[in-house]
Design a protein around this motif. Structure first.
Motif, PDB file in Angstrom:
ATOM      1  N   LEU A  35       0.821  -1.221   0.000  1.00 52.39           N
ATOM      2  CA  LEU A  35       0.000   0.000   0.000  1.00 52.39           C
ATOM      3  C   LEU A  35       0.852   1.266   0.000  1.00 52.39           C
ATOM      4  N   LEU A  36       1.968   1.251   0.735  1.00 53.45           N
ATOM      5  CA  LEU A  36       2.652   2.528   0.980  1.00 53.45           C
ATOM      6  C   LEU A  36       4.139   2.542   0.610  1.00 53.45           C
ATOM      7  N   HIS A  37       4.635   1.549  -0.149  1.00 56.96           N
ATOM      8  CA  HIS A  37       6.025   1.621  -0.619  1.00 56.96           C
ATOM      9  C   HIS A  37       6.209   2.965  -1.341  1.00 56.96           C
ATOM     10  N   PRO A  38       7.291   3.719  -1.020  1.00 58.98           N
ATOM     11  CA  PRO A  38       7.397   5.082  -1.552  1.00 58.98           C
ATOM     12  C   PRO A  38       7.366   5.161  -3.089  1.00 58.98           C
ATOM     13  N   THR A  39       7.911   4.163  -3.781  1.00 62.07           N
ATOM     14  CA  THR A  39       7.930   4.234  -5.254  1.00 62.07           C
ATOM     15  C   THR A  39       6.791   3.453  -5.894  1.00 62.07           C
ATOM     16  N   PHE A  40       6.471   2.265  -5.344  1.00 61.10           N
ATOM     17  CA  PHE A  40       5.526   1.377  -6.026  1.00 61.10           C
ATOM     18  C   PHE A  40       4.220   1.191  -5.265  1.00 61.10           C
ATOM     19  N   GLY A  41       4.091   1.800  -4.091  1.00 67.84           N
ATOM     20  CA  GLY A  41       2.931   1.527  -3.234  1.00 67.84           C
ATOM     21  C   GLY A  41       1.629   1.972  -3.888  1.00 67.84           C
TER      22      GLY A  41
ATOM     23  N   TYR B 265      -1.212   3.336  -2.650  1.00 65.15           N
ATOM     24  CA  TYR B 265      -1.667   4.702  -2.345  1.00 65.15           C
ATOM     25  C   TYR B 265      -0.625   5.751  -2.692  1.00 65.15           C
ATOM     26  N   SER B 266       0.658   5.356  -2.708  1.00 65.97           N
ATOM     27  CA  SER B 266       1.708   6.348  -2.981  1.00 65.97           C
ATOM     28  C   SER B 266       1.685   6.809  -4.422  1.00 65.97           C
ATOM     29  N   THR B 267       1.085   5.997  -5.302  1.00 67.89           N
ATOM     30  CA  THR B 267       1.242   6.272  -6.732  1.00 67.89           C
ATOM     31  C   THR B 267      -0.044   6.650  -7.444  1.00 67.89           C
ATOM     32  N   ARG B 268      -1.180   6.662  -6.779  1.00 63.66           N
ATOM     33  CA  ARG B 268      -2.413   6.904  -7.546  1.00 63.66           C
ATOM     34  C   ARG B 268      -3.548   7.458  -6.705  1.00 63.66           C
TER      35      ARG B 268
ATOM     36  N   GLU C  43      -2.429  11.958   6.525  1.00 63.95           N
ATOM     37  CA  GLU C  43      -2.387  11.302   5.216  1.00 63.95           C
ATOM     38  C   GLU C  43      -0.963  10.895   4.885  1.00 63.95           C
ATOM     39  N   ALA C  44      -0.812   9.673   4.365  1.00 60.17           N
ATOM     40  CA  ALA C  44       0.524   9.167   4.037  1.00 60.17           C
ATOM     41  C   ALA C  44       0.877   9.359   2.559  1.00 60.17           C
ATOM     42  N   SER C  45      -0.126   9.464   1.691  1.00 60.76           N
ATOM     43  CA  SER C  45       0.151   9.455   0.254  1.00 60.76           C
ATOM     44  C   SER C  45       0.360  10.864  -0.300  1.00 60.76           C
ATOM     45  N   PRO C  46       1.525  11.121  -0.930  1.00 55.57           N
ATOM     46  CA  PRO C  46       1.761  12.445  -1.518  1.00 55.57           C
ATOM     47  C   PRO C  46       0.753  12.777  -2.617  1.00 55.57           C
ATOM     48  N   VAL C  47       0.359  11.763  -3.413  1.00 58.02           N
ATOM     49  CA  VAL C  47      -0.612  11.993  -4.491  1.00 58.02           C
ATOM     50  C   VAL C  47      -1.943  12.463  -3.902  1.00 58.02           C
ATOM     51  N   LEU C  48      -2.387  11.786  -2.833  1.00 58.33           N
ATOM     52  CA  LEU C  48      -3.681  12.152  -2.254  1.00 58.33           C
ATOM     53  C   LEU C  48      -3.602  13.459  -1.458  1.00 58.33           C
TER      54      LEU C  48
ATOM     55  N   GLN D 176      -6.128  16.477  -1.929  1.00 51.94           N
ATOM     56  CA  GLN D 176      -6.844  17.105  -0.804  1.00 51.94           C
ATOM     57  C   GLN D 176      -6.623  18.620  -0.796  1.00 51.94           C
ATOM     58  N   ALA D 177      -5.396  19.045  -1.105  1.00 59.51           N
ATOM     59  CA  ALA D 177      -5.087  20.485  -1.134  1.00 59.51           C
ATOM     60  C   ALA D 177      -5.936  21.173  -2.200  1.00 59.51           C
ATOM     61  N   GLU D 178      -6.155  20.504  -3.328  1.00 64.78           N
ATOM     62  CA  GLU D 178      -6.995  21.068  -4.397  1.00 64.78           C
ATOM     63  C   GLU D 178      -8.450  21.174  -3.956  1.00 64.78           C
ATOM     64  N   THR D 179      -8.989  20.067  -3.428  1.00 61.42           N
ATOM     65  CA  THR D 179     -10.405  20.029  -3.027  1.00 61.42           C
ATOM     66  C   THR D 179     -10.688  21.061  -1.935  1.00 61.42           C
ATOM     67  N   LEU D 180      -9.717  21.267  -1.035  1.00 64.89           N
ATOM     68  CA  LEU D 180      -9.947  22.111   0.137  1.00 64.89           C
ATOM     69  C   LEU D 180      -9.178  23.432   0.031  1.00 64.89           C
ATOM     70  N   ALA D 181      -8.984  23.892  -1.208  1.00 59.60           N
ATOM     71  CA  ALA D 181      -8.130  25.067  -1.470  1.00 59.60           C
ATOM     72  C   ALA D 181      -8.566  26.314  -0.689  1.00 59.60           C
ATOM     73  N   HIS D 182      -9.878  26.409  -0.334  1.00 57.15           N
ATOM     74  CA  HIS D 182     -10.350  27.631   0.323  1.00 57.15           C
ATOM     75  C   HIS D 182     -10.164  27.615   1.829  1.00 57.15           C
TER      76      HIS D 182
END
Ligand code: SAH
Length: 352
Positions: free
Chosen positions: A27-33, A35-38, A114-119, A123-129
């Motif tokens: 789930l969380l391998h930094p390169t292939f995990g 959640y980390s990748t998608r 949150e652990a995933s950089p992608v997510l 989240q930053a986009e959705t909650l930009a305000h």
């Protein structure tokens, strides 16, 4: 290089790994995990969660948290936290529904775990305000009263699995056979954390132990006992039995050991372990999601929203209401456990 090859090389050198180690790597391998990748959600993704089905889910969670905050005298500042916020949809719906609650937004320090950089980016986009902060673990939560929600977070945490053998246990592991990942069993040994499961299991039964879930709930419980509430929503039971590890890819079940990092992996949540770990916070009765949402007024809300809808939009809305609440859909499979201070009322919709 794939994660399958990476894991095979690791197992060839150092031997089989635990199921928990396999889950957290997949789930969380930094390169292939996974959640980390998608961004795994929605019809193009691998699975859909309640907040992605309808805005009503997050709105009612928001009103539940805000009412609990009012019931405890509207302390400010306070932390409004979410564990594993996915696309940020649930928090956006919580914040929209609570915009009119006097003092709630002003007092809230919004914190996302949150652990995933992608997510995180999503989240930053959705909650930009909104002004937000991200932390890696609940240990870093601010020292403030805490209102928290976690939807389908605990099911993603790594579990160890044990098969009963006499009065001891053999841990299930992931090893290699002809270059392919396969399950195996370690030699039998005692497992004090599973003593209470000697009462309700027999030889050959498999039980799961989610140590990270218990540690996280203990931290939350210690904070909530001093002021706040937590809503833990997931699929599972009071006490589960058997292998509940499952993998989903493209909305279909697949072999959990097939192509690690490309499918979502989850297990059922053992709510008894969470309720027990939360002391000194009190816990509510484990309540089916459908019952919880009905008590909070989802049918009224659905009717109000339906008023402006026609045709396909209306049909999708009716289907979403059913999907969230009906016992044959998510209504019974998903459960809600509330944590709250022993001297405060429980969060609305959840009886003690
Ligand atoms: N709550 C969201 C997403 C559920 S998916 C929804 O209902 O739509 C699980 C979420 O938990 C994802 O955001 C994932 O990246 C995050 N996650 C999984 N393991 C984690 C961990 N150990 N620490 C922090 N976040 C984690």
């Amino acid at each position: 290089m794939t994660l399958q090859q990476d894991l095979a090389a690791r197992i060839a050198t150092s031997g089989p790994i635990t199921v928990a180690d396999y889950m957290s790597t997949a789930l969380l391998h930094p390169t292939f995990g996974y959640y980390s990748t998608r961004d795994p959600f929605g019809t193009d993704g691998d699975f859909t969660t309640a907040p992605e089905i309808s805005q009503m889910f997050g709105e009612l969670i928001g009103l539940c948290l805000a009412q609990s905050w009012l019931d405890q005298g509207s302390p400010a500042p306070f932390t409004l936290a979410e564990l594993g916020p996915g696309r940020g949809t649930l928090m956006a719906d919580i914040l929209r529904a609570t915009a009119q609650v006097p003092g709630f937004h002003n007092g809230a320090r919004i914190v996302l775990v949150e652990a995933s950089p992608v997510l995180k980016a999503r989240q930053a986009e959705t909650l930009a305000h909104f002004s937000l902060s991200w932390i890696d673990t609940v240990a870093d939560l601010p020292d403030l009263p805490l209102w928290l929600v976690a939807n389908e977070f605990f099911d993603a945490l790594p579990v160890r699995q044990f098969q009963r053998d006499g009065t001891g246990w053999r841990e299930r592991s992931v090893g290699l056979k002809n270059e392919t990942l396969t399950f195996g069993l370690s030699p039998v040994g005692p497992q004090p954390a599973l003593d209470h499961r000697l009462e309700d299991t027999k030889d050959g039964d498999l039980v799961e132990l989610n140590a990270p879930a218990q540690a996280i709930t203990a931290d939350i419980g210690a904070r909530v006992a001093k002021g706040g509430a937590a809503l833990i929503i997931d699929y599972g039971d009071w006490r589960s039995l058997g292998d509940t590890l499952q993998a989903l890819r493209g909305h279909a079940p697949v072999d959990p050991l097939d192509a690690p990092g490309t499918a979502d992996l989850t297990t059922h949540v053992d709510f008894e372990a969470l309720g027990t770990a939360a002391a000194p916070a009190a816990f509510t009765r484990l309540t089916p999601q459908g019952v919880f949402l009905e008590r909070l007024g989802i049918t009224n809300r659905a009717q109000t929203l339906a008023g402006e809808m026609t045709g396909a939009t209306l049909n999708a809305h009716i289907a979403a209401h059913r999907r969230l609440t009906h016992p044959d859909e998510m209504g019974n499979l998903f459960k809600v456990l509330g944590l709250y201070p022993p001297d405060a009322p429980p969060p609305p919709g959840l009886e003690p």
